[in-house]
Design an enzyme around this catalytic site. Structure first.
Site, PDB file in Angstrom:
ATOM      1  N   ARG A 138       0.877  -1.141  -0.119  1.00 12.95           N
ATOM      2  CA  ARG A 138      -0.013   0.039   0.085  1.00 12.95           C
ATOM      3  C   ARG A 138       0.950   1.326  -0.178  1.00 12.95           C
ATOM      4  NH1 ARG A 138      -4.927  -0.836  -0.651  1.00 12.95           N
ATOM      5  NH2 ARG A 138      -5.983  -2.535  -0.088  1.00 12.95           N
ATOM      6  N   HIS A 171      10.752  -4.372  -5.833  1.00 12.35           N
ATOM      7  CA  HIS A 171       9.623  -3.999  -6.659  1.00 12.35           C
ATOM      8  C   HIS A 171       8.815  -2.777  -5.763  1.00 12.35           C
ATOM      9  CE1 HIS A 171       5.653  -4.188  -8.504  1.00 12.35           C
ATOM     10  NE2 HIS A 171       5.965  -5.219  -9.179  1.00 12.35           N
ATOM     11  N   TYR A 174       2.567  -1.729  -5.765  1.00 14.66           N
ATOM     12  CA  TYR A 174       1.878  -1.580  -6.704  1.00 14.66           C
ATOM     13  C   TYR A 174       0.627  -0.592  -6.651  1.00 14.66           C
ATOM     14  CZ  TYR A 174      -0.150  -5.470  -4.113  1.00 14.66           C
ATOM     15  OH  TYR A 174      -1.053  -6.026  -3.265  1.00 14.66           O
ATOM     16  N   HIS A 233       5.362  -0.504 -11.817  1.00 14.48           N
ATOM     17  CA  HIS A 233       4.209  -0.479 -12.642  1.00 14.48           C
ATOM     18  C   HIS A 233       4.170   1.097 -13.082  1.00 14.48           C
ATOM     19  CE1 HIS A 233       2.302  -4.101 -10.693  1.00 14.48           C
ATOM     20  NE2 HIS A 233       3.426  -4.371 -11.173  1.00 14.48           N
ATOM     21  N   GLU A 237       7.749  -2.128 -15.779  1.00 13.97           N
ATOM     22  CA  GLU A 237       7.275  -3.389 -16.021  1.00 13.97           C
ATOM     23  C   GLU A 237       6.039  -3.576 -17.339  1.00 13.97           C
ATOM     24  OE1 GLU A 237       6.264  -5.278 -12.551  1.00 13.97           O
ATOM     25  OE2 GLU A 237       5.185  -7.131 -13.523  1.00 13.97           O
ATOM     26  N   ASP A 277       6.930  -9.255 -17.883  1.00 15.34           N
ATOM     27  CA  ASP A 277       6.250 -10.270 -17.267  1.00 15.34           C
ATOM     28  C   ASP A 277       5.532 -11.145 -18.117  1.00 15.34           C
ATOM     29  OD1 ASP A 277       3.804 -11.327 -15.804  1.00 15.34           O
ATOM     30  OD2 ASP A 277       4.500  -9.975 -13.927  1.00 15.34           O
ATOM     31  N   HIS A 327       1.696 -10.985 -18.051  1.00 13.11           N
ATOM     32  CA  HIS A 327       1.312  -9.728 -18.489  1.00 13.11           C
ATOM     33  C   HIS A 327       1.433  -9.584 -20.065  1.00 13.11           C
ATOM     34  CE1 HIS A 327       2.234  -7.685 -14.401  1.00 13.11           C
ATOM     35  NE2 HIS A 327       1.643  -8.662 -14.230  1.00 13.11           N
ATOM     36  N   HIS A 383       9.730 -11.649 -15.034  1.00 12.16           N
ATOM     37  CA  HIS A 383       8.843 -11.803 -14.275  1.00 12.16           C
ATOM     38  C   HIS A 383       8.026 -13.413 -14.772  1.00 12.16           C
ATOM     39  CE1 HIS A 383       8.029  -7.967 -11.751  1.00 12.16           C
ATOM     40  NE2 HIS A 383       8.959  -8.845 -11.293  1.00 12.16           N
ATOM     41  N   ASP A 439      -4.732  -9.804 -16.233  1.00 12.07           N
ATOM     42  CA  ASP A 439      -3.637 -10.055 -15.189  1.00 12.07           C
ATOM     43  C   ASP A 439      -3.954 -10.670 -13.920  1.00 12.07           C
ATOM     44  OD1 ASP A 439      -1.369  -9.475 -13.429  1.00 12.07           O
ATOM     45  OD2 ASP A 439      -1.775  -7.299 -13.226  1.00 12.07           O
ATOM     46  N   HIS A 484      -2.209 -14.012 -12.190  1.00 12.62           N
ATOM     47  CA  HIS A 484      -1.119 -14.917 -12.277  1.00 12.62           C
ATOM     48  C   HIS A 484      -1.479 -16.608 -12.064  1.00 12.62           C
ATOM     49  CE1 HIS A 484       1.867 -11.494 -11.318  1.00 12.62           C
ATOM     50  NE2 HIS A 484       1.135 -11.263 -12.349  1.00 12.62           N
ATOM     51  N   GLU A 517       6.325 -14.881  -9.401  1.00 13.37           N
ATOM     52  CA  GLU A 517       5.155 -14.152  -8.822  1.00 13.37           C
ATOM     53  C   GLU A 517       4.082 -15.195  -8.685  1.00 13.37           C
ATOM     54  OE1 GLU A 517       5.378 -10.757 -11.318  1.00 13.37           O
ATOM     55  OE2 GLU A 517       6.255  -9.748  -9.600  1.00 13.37           O
TER      56      GLU A 517
HETATM   57 ZN    ZN Z   1       0.656  -9.058 -12.449  1.00 10.77          ZN
HETATM   58 FE    FE Z   2       4.956  -8.830 -12.500  1.00 11.66          FE
HETATM   59 FE    FE Z   3       4.689  -6.184 -10.934  1.00 12.05          FE
END
Ligand code: ZN
Ligand code: FE
Ligand code: FE
Length: 261
Positions: free
Chosen positions: A21, A51, A54, A91, A126, A160, A163, A195, A208, A210, A240
């Site tokens: 967050r 990372h 997000y 991102h 990404e 990714d 993605h 990724h 998106d 995973h 991930e």
């Molecule tokens: Zn993702």
């Molecule tokens: Fe990713």
């Molecule tokens: Fe990511």
């Protein structure tokens, strides 16, 4: 985190710089840093990947949200200097109706404020699945961001697999073609991290979600081709997938087993 990685057969890992967050990060403990660097050296842990939270959005409509992204990333990059020579992935953001062009401009403006000459961290954009108003849904959009960044030598891209497949790049039937496109538009020398995720959704779904390696719409054969692809050798791979530690250990072992000697 280094010890956990080694315990499951990994030689690198990705970590969030703070809770996703984006709240305050812990103060840096220099003793911790020294212990990690020594452990990483002794255990051959190579390029680790940070990372960004997000929830940051460097191209929000709201100025305060954009400032928050800038301040957080700037602070993260200061911290990354304690572990020089690694990468920081984020991102690009969601333009929330402002249009991709304006989003791209705002993301680049943020990067131009936080990148410092002489820093020891490469910042990665990404590749995104293109859900909602996400920026970075195509190699061209990432190229446009890079083109507006002054200190471009400090930038790279993280691909990714979930993605790009969700975004409509057919790595299942035409991996060579997708890599050729990546090379033509962005340049494979900019590819600094992968990724590795399977996808819960079909090709070009812009979703998106995973999936575990080999259990989704991408499938094991493609991952086998990726890890053995001559143009992708030496690029660190981060999982991930929706797993606990034992699941990651199994996936690492499975992937190692299909590496051509
Ligand atoms: Zn993702
Ligand atoms: Fe990713
Ligand atoms: Fe990511």
């Amino acid at each position: 985190m280094g010890k956990t990685a080694v315990s499951i057969g990994a030689n690198t890992f990705q970590f969030f710089t703070r809770n996703p967050r984006g709240s305050r990060a812990k103060a840096i403990d220099e003793k911790d840093v020294a212990a990690f660097l020594e452990y990483a050296d002794q255990n051959d842990i190579s390029q680790i990947l940070a990372h960004a939270p997000y929830t940051l959005n460097a191209c929000s409509k709201d100025e305060r949200t954009r400032e928050f992204a800038l301040e957080t990333m700037e602070d993260d990059l200061k911290r990354m200097e304690y572990v020089p020579g690694n990468c920081y992935n984020f991102h690009p953001g969601s333009h929330v109706g402002q249009g991709a062009k304006e989003g791209i401009r705002q993301i680049a403006a943020t990067l131009n404020q936080i990148l410092k000459p002489g820093q020891h961290t490469t910042v990665l954009l990404e590749t995104m699945a293109g859900k909602g108003t996400e920026v970075g849904r195509s190699f061209e959009e990432l190229r446009e961001i890079l083109d507006l960044v002054e200190l471009q030598q400090l930038m790279g891209v993280c691909l990714d697999t979930c993605h790009v497949y969700d975004a409509g790049y057919d790595i299942v039937n035409d991996l060579d073609g997708v890599l050729e496109q990546f090379d033509r538009v962005i340049g494979l020398d900019r590819l600094k991290a992968i990724h590795m995720n399977d996808s819960k959704n079909p090709f070009a779904s812009h979703k998106d979600r995973h999936e575990k390696i080999g259990e989704g719409s991408i499938g094991m054969g493609t991952f086998e081709r990726i890890i053995n692809h001559p143009q992708l050798q030496g690029i660190p791979i981060y999982l991930e997938t929706p797993n606990e530690l034992d699941g990651y250990a199994r996936e690492i072992q499975m992937l190692r087993e299909c590496m051509e000697k």
